[in-house]
Design a protein around this motif. Structure first.
Motif, PDB file in Angstrom:
ATOM      1  N   TYR A 176     -30.447-119.292-107.635  1.00  0.00           N
ATOM      2  CA  TYR A 176     -29.280-119.216-107.666  1.00  0.00           C
ATOM      3  C   TYR A 176     -28.400-120.339-106.762  1.00  0.00           C
ATOM      4  O   TYR A 176     -27.254-120.608-106.978  1.00  0.00           O
ATOM      5  N   GLU A 177     -28.959-120.669-105.508  1.00  0.00           N
ATOM      6  CA  GLU A 177     -28.457-121.346-104.767  1.00  0.00           C
ATOM      7  C   GLU A 177     -28.300-122.884-105.433  1.00  0.00           C
ATOM      8  O   GLU A 177     -27.415-123.741-105.175  1.00  0.00           O
ATOM      9  N   ARG A 178     -29.427-123.372-106.367  1.00  0.00           N
ATOM     10  CA  ARG A 178     -29.343-124.569-106.756  1.00  0.00           C
ATOM     11  C   ARG A 178     -28.210-124.579-107.788  1.00  0.00           C
ATOM     12  O   ARG A 178     -27.704-125.397-107.756  1.00  0.00           O
ATOM     13  N   GLU A 179     -28.195-123.610-108.429  1.00  0.00           N
ATOM     14  CA  GLU A 179     -26.987-123.438-109.456  1.00  0.00           C
ATOM     15  C   GLU A 179     -25.435-123.890-108.751  1.00  0.00           C
ATOM     16  O   GLU A 179     -24.809-124.439-109.069  1.00  0.00           O
ATOM     17  N   LEU A 180     -25.599-123.163-107.626  1.00  0.00           N
ATOM     18  CA  LEU A 180     -24.214-123.062-106.699  1.00  0.00           C
ATOM     19  C   LEU A 180     -24.004-124.699-106.326  1.00  0.00           C
ATOM     20  O   LEU A 180     -22.755-125.023-106.314  1.00  0.00           O
ATOM     21  N   ARG A 181     -24.960-125.362-106.035  1.00  0.00           N
ATOM     22  CA  ARG A 181     -24.828-126.616-105.449  1.00  0.00           C
ATOM     23  C   ARG A 181     -24.325-127.495-106.570  1.00  0.00           C
ATOM     24  O   ARG A 181     -23.523-128.475-106.219  1.00  0.00           O
ATOM     25  N   GLU A 182     -24.629-127.042-107.611  1.00  0.00           N
ATOM     26  CA  GLU A 182     -24.482-128.095-108.749  1.00  0.00           C
ATOM     27  C   GLU A 182     -23.137-127.696-109.239  1.00  0.00           C
ATOM     28  O   GLU A 182     -22.681-128.421-110.436  1.00  0.00           O
ATOM     29  N   VAL A 183     -22.529-126.920-108.820  1.00  0.00           N
ATOM     30  CA  VAL A 183     -21.116-126.481-109.398  1.00  0.00           C
ATOM     31  C   VAL A 183     -19.939-126.756-108.369  1.00  0.00           C
ATOM     32  O   VAL A 183     -19.753-125.932-107.623  1.00  0.00           O
ATOM     33  N   PRO A 184     -19.147-127.869-108.353  1.00  0.00           N
ATOM     34  CA  PRO A 184     -18.319-128.114-107.345  1.00  0.00           C
ATOM     35  C   PRO A 184     -17.029-127.193-107.695  1.00  0.00           C
ATOM     36  O   PRO A 184     -16.760-126.626-108.869  1.00  0.00           O
ATOM     37  N   GLY A 185     -16.466-126.591-106.673  1.00  0.00           N
ATOM     38  CA  GLY A 185     -15.428-125.578-107.044  1.00  0.00           C
ATOM     39  C   GLY A 185     -15.601-124.322-107.020  1.00  0.00           C
ATOM     40  O   GLY A 185     -14.938-123.286-106.952  1.00  0.00           O
ATOM     41  N   VAL A 186     -16.920-124.020-106.405  1.00  0.00           N
ATOM     42  CA  VAL A 186     -17.417-122.810-106.014  1.00  0.00           C
ATOM     43  C   VAL A 186     -17.946-122.679-104.762  1.00  0.00           C
ATOM     44  O   VAL A 186     -18.811-123.649-104.463  1.00  0.00           O
ATOM     45  N   ASN A 187     -17.446-121.995-103.770  1.00  0.00           N
ATOM     46  CA  ASN A 187     -17.934-121.790-102.408  1.00  0.00           C
ATOM     47  C   ASN A 187     -18.748-120.820-102.134  1.00  0.00           C
ATOM     48  O   ASN A 187     -18.328-119.290-102.483  1.00  0.00           O
ATOM     49  N   LEU A 188     -19.652-120.767-101.420  1.00  0.00           N
ATOM     50  CA  LEU A 188     -20.329-119.591-100.957  1.00  0.00           C
ATOM     51  C   LEU A 188     -19.905-119.297 -99.407  1.00  0.00           C
ATOM     52  O   LEU A 188     -19.885-119.950 -98.537  1.00  0.00           O
ATOM     53  N   LEU A 189     -19.368-118.127 -99.513  1.00  0.00           N
ATOM     54  CA  LEU A 189     -18.431-117.630 -98.130  1.00  0.00           C
ATOM     55  C   LEU A 189     -19.348-117.081 -97.389  1.00  0.00           C
ATOM     56  O   LEU A 189     -19.186-116.981 -96.358  1.00  0.00           O
ATOM     57  N   SER A 190     -20.197-116.294 -97.964  1.00  0.00           N
ATOM     58  CA  SER A 190     -21.119-115.544 -96.867  1.00  0.00           C
ATOM     59  C   SER A 190     -22.477-115.072 -97.616  1.00  0.00           C
ATOM     60  O   SER A 190     -22.717-115.045 -98.879  1.00  0.00           O
ATOM     61  N   HIS A 191     -23.459-114.825 -96.696  1.00  0.00           N
ATOM     62  CA  HIS A 191     -24.967-114.744 -97.315  1.00  0.00           C
ATOM     63  C   HIS A 191     -25.566-113.884 -96.604  1.00  0.00           C
ATOM     64  O   HIS A 191     -25.663-114.028 -95.148  1.00  0.00           O
TER      65      HIS A 191
END
Ligand code: HEM
Length: 444
Positions: A148-163
């Motif tokens: 899922y982190e790979r998918e996140l990196r490929e979508v600009p406009g979505v930020n990972l705020l906490s993990h």
């Protein structure tokens, strides 16, 4: 202990459309991660959901072991950030729309638990989507998180705020087996185990089905968005295990006395064995037996001589306890999917090592928000419903600095002074956990 219940009857719920976490118990041991995401523009949010949708696991065959599964949930602000139309936004309940921080007074989240002390990003309008990965081994956990982190990196406009990573062997950081007493959802296919009571109507837990009152609860519009969804209450606690250990040491001379007090506080020994069935000493075999661990009520213990009226489990599920302030206990049930984080502190450690440890309390249900608000204000931070006046839940309440106590009934009763707040709230949020067709609808 095998926490899994089995499908024994033909399920009548739309399991392929309901998220796995609603019905799937976590394994022992378990591994996982909670991630909080922010959506900065609707198109990016929809793209994120399109990419994550195939990874979100359904509840089909919820009783079979699975190496890992993913859950996805959205806050009210998340629905706004996704561009959901106003006609739909306004169909959600008011407390969900307000968010947990705005409900602090009702939840009794004051003093050190108040939102102004919360960890980022909790309590801000930036918490939009939560993604949770549960796994039964480390390798599958890591590969699901990497995916899922790979998918996140490929979508600009979505930020990972906490993990936040979590995991445990089935025992929480205070050393108690945790997470096994759950309501049985009618139509899920589960057969109640001894002591589970009758199955509770599905509409109490999943939107779109008849509830305990006969008709379905109000469901968000349109139907495709609300149906098969549920609400999630997430509360992250830091646990003061050192203070808990000191309380036991201050009030028990021997290990046996301390363990008895530890059992009185929760209503169960650390093994999970209930005081109702093992009043004098722990019985590890009972604590490991899913057929016996819940097979009790409180009918023969009205005064709490075995299980104190004020103990954590008797407050949170009074079963057949005669209540002074009447309420239907069957509409107060919640599905718990809480996870522990950090290393437990041993029972002989009387000082803190300063490391993070605690519990992410997670409650699911069609009424989860109302129920946790009710529990927090009536059954956690007050004792009136069982005639205990100002006495509060010994594990999770915010205790007064002076004069707080816990009562162990007996002749004479023992009033144990100076009980502290053993858990401090670090933040939390209300989420909506959509069904799989609803995730698809949200992504368009
Ligand atoms: C750090 C926080 C907490 C700790 C350490 C904790 C600990 C425990 C333990 C050890 C049990 C017994 C095991 C089991 O039945 O699975 C339990 C049961 C339960 N807890 Fe908690 N808990 C916490 C927070 C909460 C909160 C915030 C709520 C609700 C507002 C809650 C509601 C319940 C319920 C409903 C049960 C099941 C009672 C039953 O069915 O007999 N807990 N908890």
């Amino acid at each position: 202990m095998d926490l899994f219940r089995r499908i024994r009857r033909k399920p009548t719920l739309e399991l392929e459309d309901i998220q796995a976490t609603v019905l799937r118990a976590r394994p022992e041991p378990y591994f996982g991660t909670h991630a909080i995401l922010e959506i900065t523009d609707p198109a990016a949010g929809k793209e994120l959901l399109r990419r994550l949708a195939p990874r979100v696991t359904s509840a089909a065959r919820w009783d079979e072991p699975q190496p890992s599964w993913m859950a996805l949930a959205v806050t009210y602000q998340g629905l706004v950030a996704l561009g959901v139309p106003e006609s739909s936004l306004s169909s959600f309940p008011a407390n969900f729309r307000a968010g947990m921080a705005a409900r602090a007074e009702r939840l009794r989240d004051t003093g050190p638990n108040a939102p102004e002390h919360w960890e980022f990003p909790f309590g801000t309008a930036r918490v939009h989507v939560a993604v949770t990965v549960f796994a039964e081994n480390e390798a599958d956990w890591q590969s699901e998180v990497a995916a899922y982190e790979r998918e996140l990196r490929e979508v600009p406009g979505v930020n990972l705020l906490s993990h936040q990573d979590f995991g445990a062997d089935g025992f929480n950081v205070f050393g108690y087996r945790d997470g096994f007493s759950q309501p049985v959802v009618e139509g899920s296919g589960a057969e109640p185990l001894p002591g589970d009571g009758r199955p509770i109507k599905a509409g109490e837990f999943v939107l779109g089905y008849p509830s305990e009152t006969g008709s379905p609860l109000a469901t968000p519009a349109p139907d495709v968005l609300g149906r098969n969804g549920t609400y999630v209450v997430f509360r992250k606690y830091h646990s003061h295990v050192d203070a808990f250990n000191r309380y036991l040491h201050d009030n028990g001379r021997t290990k046996a006395e301390r363990e008895l007090l530890a059992a009185k506080l929760v209503g169960r020994w650390r093994s999970g064995a209930p005081l109702a069935l093992a009043p004098d000493r722990d019985d590890a075999a009972l604590g490991a037996d899913p057929k016996r661990i819940n097979d009790f009520d409180y009918a023969d213990d009205p005064r709490g001589l075995h299980t104190p009226l004020g103990s954590h489990i008797r407050r949170m599920n009074p079963r057949d306890t005669k209540l002074e302030v009447l309420t239907d206990v069957n509409i107060r049930r919640i599905i718990r999917r809480s996870t522990s984080y950090g290393e437990p502190l041993p029972a002989d450690a009387l000082t803190d090592d300063g490391r993070p440890r605690g519990l992410d309390f997670i409650a699911l249900g069609a009424r989860a928000i109302d129920n946790v608000e009710f529990l927090q204000s009536e059954w956690v931070n007050s004792g009136n419903f069982v005639g205990l006046g100002k006495e509060k839940d010994p594990m999770i309440s915010l205790q007064d600095k002076k004069g707080a106590y816990f009562t162990v009934p007996g002749s004479p009763p023992r009033r144990i002074q100076n009980i502290q707040s053993f858990n401090t709230l670090l933040g939390g949020e209300y989420f909506f956990m959509p069904g799989l067709s609803a995730i698809d609808w949200l992504s368009r």
